[in-house]
Design a protein around this motif. Structure first.
Motif, PDB file in Angstrom:
ATOM      1  N   LEU A   1      -5.885  -1.240  -7.961  1.00 43.69           N
ATOM      2  CA  LEU A   1      -7.341  -1.066  -7.653  1.00 43.69           C
ATOM      3  C   LEU A   1      -7.954   0.232  -8.916  1.00 43.69           C
TER       4      LEU A   1
ATOM      5  N   TRP B   1       0.876  -1.037   0.055  1.00 41.00           N
ATOM      6  CA  TRP B   1      -0.043  -0.022   0.062  1.00 41.00           C
ATOM      7  C   TRP B   1       0.884   1.321  -0.052  1.00 41.00           C
TER       8      TRP B   1
ATOM      9  N   ALA C   1     -10.732  -0.633 -11.786  1.00 45.92           N
ATOM     10  CA  ALA C   1     -11.902   0.238 -11.653  1.00 45.92           C
ATOM     11  C   ALA C   1     -11.968   0.827 -13.117  1.00 45.92           C
TER      12      ALA C   1
ATOM     13  N   VAL D   1      -1.006  -1.558  -4.446  1.00 42.48           N
ATOM     14  CA  VAL D   1      -2.358  -1.957  -4.306  1.00 42.48           C
ATOM     15  C   VAL D   1      -3.242  -0.699  -4.964  1.00 42.48           C
TER      16      VAL D   1
END
Length: 116
Positions: free
Chosen positions: A82, A9, A86, A78
């Protein structure tokens, strides 16, 4: 230079503004890949040579953008993963699904489908 093989992250070296810019760029690229994958740009009345050249150019642009998204995801961030998912998902919703029924435009794309 650190080489990691697991997803992490956050951001490591860039500023917060640059990280957000990178996320937006990956999102837009993945959205454009889906747009090119599901949109018809060449009409049936177009000359075969011109249509073939346009299709080839669009194919090259789509593959280039898809590889750029893949390289961004290979950063093992991450957040990047994502926003790529998306972007592809929203792109399919808008351009590939029947949610926005465009029956008069619902013809096959100019480009072959992306394969995994």
């Amino acid at each position: 230079m650190e080489m990691r093989m697991t997803f992490v992250w956050g951001r490591s070296s860039e500023s917060p503004e640059m990280y957000v810019f990178n996320l937006v760029s990956v999102f837009v690229l993945s959205l454009l890949v889906e747009c090119l994958s599901h949109t018809r740009f060449v009409s049936s009345e177009t000359d075969n040579i011109v249509a073939g050249l346009v299709q080839t150019g669009l194919y090259g642009a789509r593959i280039t953008m898809a590889y750029l998204v893949m390289l961004a995801v290979m950063s093992f961030n991450v957040g990047v993963l994502l926003v790529a998912v998306a972007g592809y998902t929203l792109g399919f919703l808008v351009f590939g699904s029947r949610v926005f029924d465009r029956s008069e435009y619902q013809k096959a794309s100019d480009l072959p489908p992306l394969t995994c």
